[in-house]
Design a protein around this motif. Structure first.
Motif, PDB file in Angstrom:
ATOM      1  N   UNK A 168       0.829  -1.210   0.000  1.00 37.83           N
ATOM      2  CA  UNK A 168       0.000   0.000   0.000  1.00 37.83           C
ATOM      3  C   UNK A 168       0.858   1.252   0.000  1.00 37.83           C
ATOM      4  N   UNK A 169       1.965   1.214   0.721  1.00 42.50           N
ATOM      5  CA  UNK A 169       2.854   2.371   0.727  1.00 42.50           C
ATOM      6  C   UNK A 169       3.478   2.601  -0.645  1.00 42.50           C
ATOM      7  N   UNK A 170       3.802   1.518  -1.344  1.00 38.24           N
ATOM      8  CA  UNK A 170       4.301   1.664  -2.714  1.00 38.24           C
ATOM      9  C   UNK A 170       3.223   2.282  -3.601  1.00 38.24           C
ATOM     10  N   UNK A 190      10.895   5.525  -0.280  1.00 35.62           N
ATOM     11  CA  UNK A 190      10.318   4.470   0.550  1.00 35.62           C
ATOM     12  C   UNK A 190      11.387   3.731   1.350  1.00 35.62           C
ATOM     13  N   UNK A 191      12.556   3.529   0.774  1.00 34.66           N
ATOM     14  CA  UNK A 191      13.635   2.883   1.528  1.00 34.66           C
ATOM     15  C   UNK A 191      13.977   3.717   2.768  1.00 34.66           C
ATOM     16  N   UNK A 192      14.036   5.021   2.600  1.00 32.09           N
ATOM     17  CA  UNK A 192      14.296   5.918   3.728  1.00 32.09           C
ATOM     18  C   UNK A 192      13.158   5.849   4.732  1.00 32.09           C
ATOM     19  N   UNK A 193      11.941   5.854   4.235  1.00 28.24           N
ATOM     20  CA  UNK A 193      10.761   5.819   5.104  1.00 28.24           C
ATOM     21  C   UNK A 193      10.692   4.521   5.905  1.00 28.24           C
ATOM     22  N   UNK A 194      10.930   3.390   5.255  1.00 31.31           N
ATOM     23  CA  UNK A 194      10.857   2.111   5.957  1.00 31.31           C
ATOM     24  C   UNK A 194      11.920   2.023   7.054  1.00 31.31           C
ATOM     25  N   UNK A 195      13.110   2.539   6.789  1.00 30.02           N
ATOM     26  CA  UNK A 195      14.163   2.520   7.799  1.00 30.02           C
ATOM     27  C   UNK A 195      13.846   3.474   8.948  1.00 30.02           C
ATOM     28  N   UNK A 196      13.276   4.610   8.626  1.00 26.63           N
ATOM     29  CA  UNK A 196      12.869   5.563   9.656  1.00 26.63           C
ATOM     30  C   UNK A 196      11.878   4.913  10.628  1.00 26.63           C
ATOM     31  N   UNK A 197      10.917   4.177  10.099  1.00 28.10           N
ATOM     32  CA  UNK A 197       9.901   3.541  10.936  1.00 28.10           C
ATOM     33  C   UNK A 197      10.440   2.343  11.715  1.00 28.10           C
TER      34      UNK A 197
END
Length: 310
Positions: A168-170, A190-197
């Motif tokens: 869904x995020x993609x 998204x790679x940055x976002x997933x690591x942030x979370x």
């Protein structure tokens, strides 16, 4: 503040939570979160005058998830100022945190920075034409600085599983890219976002990290300005109105403090002028917020005058 027995207050709240521990359902769509013991419970308070109290599993790391959005919003506002608000709104969504429905009608501009679409835009703004590894390190180091703790790091397994299950995020990111509201490559944002979370943090560290939001943008322990008082007022306002997704009104009604939840079971709550509070209990209610954590905050504010509406 001085007359409050913080440790005693937390002990009382913890005793009241005992029969509720294990309530709610852990986030099972991210496998590492599904393995967390739902009976875990921790809570920490740090005041602007440097006093601290904690109870339960306050030193056990958990996955920060969407609470990270408060801190990346702070970073993005420092980088881009008011221009950021052309890319993301400030209104409650009234929809699920990962809904795509409103983006069509609103031409790819998310309702607020705390739903997933809005947080992806904010992360894209933090990324700002750099490599993802540089932005990820900057976000991690921001947490380490605010929490005064260099052990805070990213859970690689959680980050990988976020990417593996984040369909869904993609979709959200690609949809917004079509409207020109994602500037970097979708994969990089998204790679940055997933690591942030996927940052792992404790209640004690989270309360310490959020303390500048209780003190007009200044870290009261080090005396360092993190952001302006005006921005802190705005961030706290959005936390109050949007920090618990479509249950934000209920949280404001029951707790009456700016707060931000995450599906890892954590909640950061801010008492302006007084303290930052972090609570962790992995079981979530139907809105995706910590069920026992929310109840614990309700019990705490009833024992204090920590309510922005008083």
């Amino acid at each position: 503040m001085a007359e409050l027995d913080l440790q005693g207050l937390l002990a009382e709240v913890a005793r009241e939570m005992e029969p509720h521990r294990g309530e709610g359902a852990v986030a099972d769509y991210i496998p590492p979160l599904a393995r967390v013991d739902p009976r875990r419970f921790g809570m920490a308070i740090i005041t602007c005058d440097g006093r601290a109290a904690e109870v339960g599993d306050a030193w056990m790391p958990f996955s920060i998830q969407s609470i990270s959005k408060v801190f990346t919003l702070t970073m993005a506002l420092e980088k881009h100022g008011e221009a950021l608000w052309r890319r993301v709104g400030r209104e409650p969504s009234g929809s699920r945190f990962n809904s795509i429905v409103q983006l069509e009608a609103e031409k790819g501009v998310p309702r607020n920075p705390f739903i997933n679409a809005g947080a992806i835009v904010v992360t894209d703004a933090v990324l700002s034409e750099r490599r993802p590894d540089e932005a990820i390190a900057e976000i991690r180091d921001f947490f380490r600085k605010l929490a005064d703790n260099d052990t805070i790091d990213i859970d690689r397994e959680v980050a990988e599983q976020e990417a593996a299950t984040g369909f869904r995020n993609f979709s959200l990111a690609n949809f917004m890219k079509g409207f020109g509201n994602i500037h970097a490559a979708v994969e990089d944002s998204l790679h940055t976002y997933f690591n942030q979370c996927a940052i792992r943090i404790t209640c004690r560290q989270l309360a310490r990290a959020g303390l500048f939001l209780a003190n007009g943008g200044v870290d009261p322990i080090r005396g360092e300005r993190i952001t302006s008082a005006e921005r802190v007022r705005r961030i706290n306002a959005i936390m109050l109105t949007c920090g618990h997704y479509d249950a934000s009104g209920e949280f404001a009604f029951q707790v009456g403090l700016p707060g931000k939840s995450g599906v890892g079971g954590g909640i950061l709550a801010i008492v302006p002028g007084h303290a930052a509070i972090a609570v962790w209990s992995p079981g979530l209610n139907e809105a995706g917020n910590s069920q026992v954590g929310t109840l614990a905050l309700e019990k705490l504010v009833r024992r204090t005058d920590w309510n922005v509406f008083d």
